[in-house]
Motif scaffolding. Structure first.
Motif, PDB file in Angstrom:
ATOM      1  N   ARG A  59      41.297  46.177  43.100  1.00  0.00           N
ATOM      2  CA  ARG A  59      42.720  45.844  43.284  1.00  0.00           C
ATOM      3  C   ARG A  59      43.571  46.498  42.198  1.00  0.00           C
ATOM      4  NH1 ARG A  59      45.389  39.801  43.618  1.00  0.00           N
ATOM      5  NH2 ARG A  59      44.356  39.841  45.645  1.00  0.00           N
ATOM      6  N   ASN A  60      43.141  46.369  40.942  1.00  0.00           N
ATOM      7  CA  ASN A  60      43.927  46.911  39.833  1.00  0.00           C
ATOM      8  C   ASN A  60      43.991  48.435  39.873  1.00  0.00           C
ATOM      9  OD1 ASN A  60      44.161  44.270  39.023  1.00  0.00           O
ATOM     10  ND2 ASN A  60      42.838  44.469  37.224  1.00  0.00           N
ATOM     11  N   THR A  61      42.909  49.067  40.328  1.00  0.00           N
ATOM     12  CA  THR A  61      42.822  50.525  40.317  1.00  0.00           C
ATOM     13  C   THR A  61      43.594  51.165  41.467  1.00  0.00           C
ATOM     14  OG1 THR A  61      40.629  50.393  39.280  1.00  0.00           O
ATOM     15  CG2 THR A  61      41.235  52.495  40.311  1.00  0.00           C
ATOM     16  N   PHE A  62      43.495  50.583  42.645  1.00  0.00           N
ATOM     17  CA  PHE A  62      44.043  51.230  43.842  1.00  0.00           C
ATOM     18  C   PHE A  62      45.249  50.526  44.462  1.00  0.00           C
ATOM     19  CE2 PHE A  62      39.426  52.390  43.995  1.00  0.00           C
ATOM     20  CZ  PHE A  62      39.579  53.746  43.733  1.00  0.00           C
ATOM     21  N   TYR A  63      45.459  49.255  44.116  1.00  0.00           N
ATOM     22  CA  TYR A  63      46.493  48.494  44.829  1.00  0.00           C
ATOM     23  C   TYR A  63      47.490  47.798  43.897  1.00  0.00           C
ATOM     24  CZ  TYR A  63      43.100  49.361  48.486  1.00  0.00           C
ATOM     25  OH  TYR A  63      42.224  49.965  49.355  1.00  0.00           O
ATOM     26  N   GLY A  64      47.593  48.284  42.677  1.00  0.00           N
ATOM     27  CA  GLY A  64      48.627  47.802  41.771  1.00  0.00           C
ATOM     28  C   GLY A  64      48.418  46.398  41.244  1.00  0.00           C
ATOM     29  N   GLY A  65      47.199  45.912  41.236  1.00  0.00           N
ATOM     30  CA  GLY A  65      46.922  44.567  40.745  1.00  0.00           C
ATOM     31  C   GLY A  65      46.968  44.472  39.236  1.00  0.00           C
ATOM     32  N   THR A  66      47.102  43.256  38.741  1.00  0.00           N
ATOM     33  CA  THR A  66      47.186  43.040  37.290  1.00  0.00           C
ATOM     34  C   THR A  66      46.308  41.878  36.832  1.00  0.00           C
ATOM     35  OG1 THR A  66      49.126  41.613  37.592  1.00  0.00           O
ATOM     36  CG2 THR A  66      49.536  43.956  37.133  1.00  0.00           C
ATOM     37  N   LEU A  67      45.385  41.435  37.684  1.00  0.00           N
ATOM     38  CA  LEU A  67      44.529  40.318  37.295  1.00  0.00           C
ATOM     39  C   LEU A  67      43.445  40.789  36.326  1.00  0.00           C
ATOM     40  CD1 LEU A  67      44.060  38.455  40.717  1.00  0.00           C
ATOM     41  CD2 LEU A  67      45.669  37.941  38.872  1.00  0.00           C
ATOM     42  N   ASP A  68      42.791  39.838  35.675  1.00  0.00           N
ATOM     43  CA  ASP A  68      41.761  40.124  34.680  1.00  0.00           C
ATOM     44  C   ASP A  68      40.389  40.067  35.350  1.00  0.00           C
ATOM     45  OD1 ASP A  68      40.030  40.308  32.564  1.00  0.00           O
ATOM     46  OD2 ASP A  68      40.844  38.603  31.449  1.00  0.00           O
ATOM     47  N   PRO A  69      39.672  41.185  35.468  1.00  0.00           N
ATOM     48  CA  PRO A  69      38.360  41.159  36.116  1.00  0.00           C
ATOM     49  C   PRO A  69      37.346  40.300  35.381  1.00  0.00           C
ATOM     50  CG  PRO A  69      38.765  43.304  35.103  1.00  0.00           C
ATOM     51  CD  PRO A  69      40.054  42.544  35.041  1.00  0.00           C
ATOM     52  N   ASN A  70      37.453  40.237  34.063  1.00  0.00           N
ATOM     53  CA  ASN A  70      36.523  39.399  33.300  1.00  0.00           C
ATOM     54  C   ASN A  70      36.752  37.918  33.596  1.00  0.00           C
ATOM     55  OD1 ASN A  70      35.398  41.685  32.020  1.00  0.00           O
ATOM     56  ND2 ASN A  70      37.046  41.673  30.507  1.00  0.00           N
ATOM     57  N   GLN A  71      38.014  37.533  33.764  1.00  0.00           N
ATOM     58  CA  GLN A  71      38.327  36.156  34.110  1.00  0.00           C
ATOM     59  C   GLN A  71      37.773  35.826  35.494  1.00  0.00           C
ATOM     60  OE1 GLN A  71      40.083  34.144  31.795  1.00  0.00           O
ATOM     61  NE2 GLN A  71      39.297  32.524  33.110  1.00  0.00           N
ATOM     62  N   ALA A  72      37.916  36.757  36.421  1.00  0.00           N
ATOM     63  CA  ALA A  72      37.382  36.551  37.766  1.00  0.00           C
ATOM     64  C   ALA A  72      35.870  36.358  37.723  1.00  0.00           C
ATOM     65  CB  ALA A  72      37.747  37.730  38.664  1.00  0.00           C
ATOM     66  N   ALA A  73      35.201  37.151  36.897  1.00  0.00           N
ATOM     67  CA  ALA A  73      33.748  37.024  36.772  1.00  0.00           C
ATOM     68  C   ALA A  73      33.359  35.646  36.244  1.00  0.00           C
ATOM     69  CB  ALA A  73      33.208  38.120  35.854  1.00  0.00           C
ATOM     70  N   MET A  74      34.100  35.130  35.276  1.00  0.00           N
ATOM     71  CA  MET A  74      33.799  33.805  34.742  1.00  0.00           C
ATOM     72  C   MET A  74      33.989  32.732  35.799  1.00  0.00           C
ATOM     73  SD  MET A  74      32.673  34.289  31.778  1.00  0.00           S
ATOM     74  CE  MET A  74      32.538  32.550  31.354  1.00  0.00           C
ATOM     75  N   TYR A  75      35.025  32.845  36.592  1.00  0.00           N
ATOM     76  CA  TYR A  75      35.222  31.876  37.670  1.00  0.00           C
ATOM     77  C   TYR A  75      34.063  31.950  38.666  1.00  0.00           C
ATOM     78  CZ  TYR A  75      40.061  31.377  36.031  1.00  0.00           C
ATOM     79  OH  TYR A  75      41.194  31.131  35.293  1.00  0.00           O
ATOM     80  N   GLY A  76      33.589  33.156  38.929  1.00  0.00           N
ATOM     81  CA  GLY A  76      32.458  33.302  39.834  1.00  0.00           C
ATOM     82  C   GLY A  76      31.191  32.661  39.299  1.00  0.00           C
TER      83      GLY A  76
END
Length: 207
Positions: A59-76
């Motif tokens: 999302r951040n690379t191709f679709y202008g996203g700004t979320l934190d991938p590390n945070q997403a991993a922790m939630y997972g």
């Protein structure tokens, strides 16, 4: 002797939070289905963490996203921690009726609270947002849900590749649902990364 007198008691300086988390490896998924390779929730949680991280990076690379991938991993990592107490409820049972589904979600919340109570209060404050991210970081919720479903689809593909047709319908349903996702990063993953899961080791491209 009363049953409650048999309950173990811990000294004030002992906390069993991580010891309970370690038991995620004993909670198997897909309880109503024949598996060629059993899958526990600890394994599944790592898959979801890696997939959630990947979806945010896409999302951040191709679709202008700004979320934190590390945070997403922790939630997972922690998204299924409540199943230490509840077990993995088969989907047909979980959705048996709306009232049961609501009650089960309430049970999951109580299980998370039970786990948090095993921590010192100072640490509980740190882990609570990871256990209840849906309430605090709503932007991540559809991504974690998508990662969870992709992980389930991959499991279905792996079982089918092993000749087990028990997962064929579940795989088709997961793929159909994911194809309808409004998240472009999900479609990107399906188009560019999912095909490799159906290949043998010798067929995988090493780059």
């Amino acid at each position: 002797m009363k049953a409650d007198t048999m309950k173990p008691t811990a000294p004030a300086d002992r906390h069993d939070f991580f010891a309970f988390l370690a038991r995620m490896q004993y909670i198997n998924r897909w309880g109503l289905m024949r598996n060629t390779q059993p899958e526990n929730i600890k394994e599944h949680s790592l898959d979801v963490a890696m997939l959630a991280h990947a979806l945010v990076v896409i999302r951040n690379t191709f679709y202008g996203g700004t979320l934190d991938p590390n945070q997403a991993a922790m939630y997972g990592i922690f998204h299924d921690a409540s199943e230490i107490f509840t077990g993995d409820m088969p989907t047909p049972v979980k959705h048996f009726n709306p009232n049961f589904k609501k009650s089960f979600h309430q049970l999951e919340d109580r299980a998370r609270r039970k786990l948090l109570a095993m921590l010192p209060p100072e640490l509980s404050l740190v882990y609570e947002p990871l256990f209840f991210f849906e309430e605090q970081d709503a932007d991540y919720q559809p991504l974690i849900k998508a990662a969870d479903r992709i992980a389930a689809l991959i499991k279905c593909l792996e079982e089918e590749k092993s000749g087990n047709l028990e997962f064929k319908r579940a795989g088709a349903e997961h793929l159909e649902s994911l194809r309808k996702s409004p998240l472009p990063e999900v479609i990107y993953f399906l188009d560019h990364f999912l095909p490799g899961y159906s290949l043998s080791l010798d067929e995988l491209y090493l780059g």
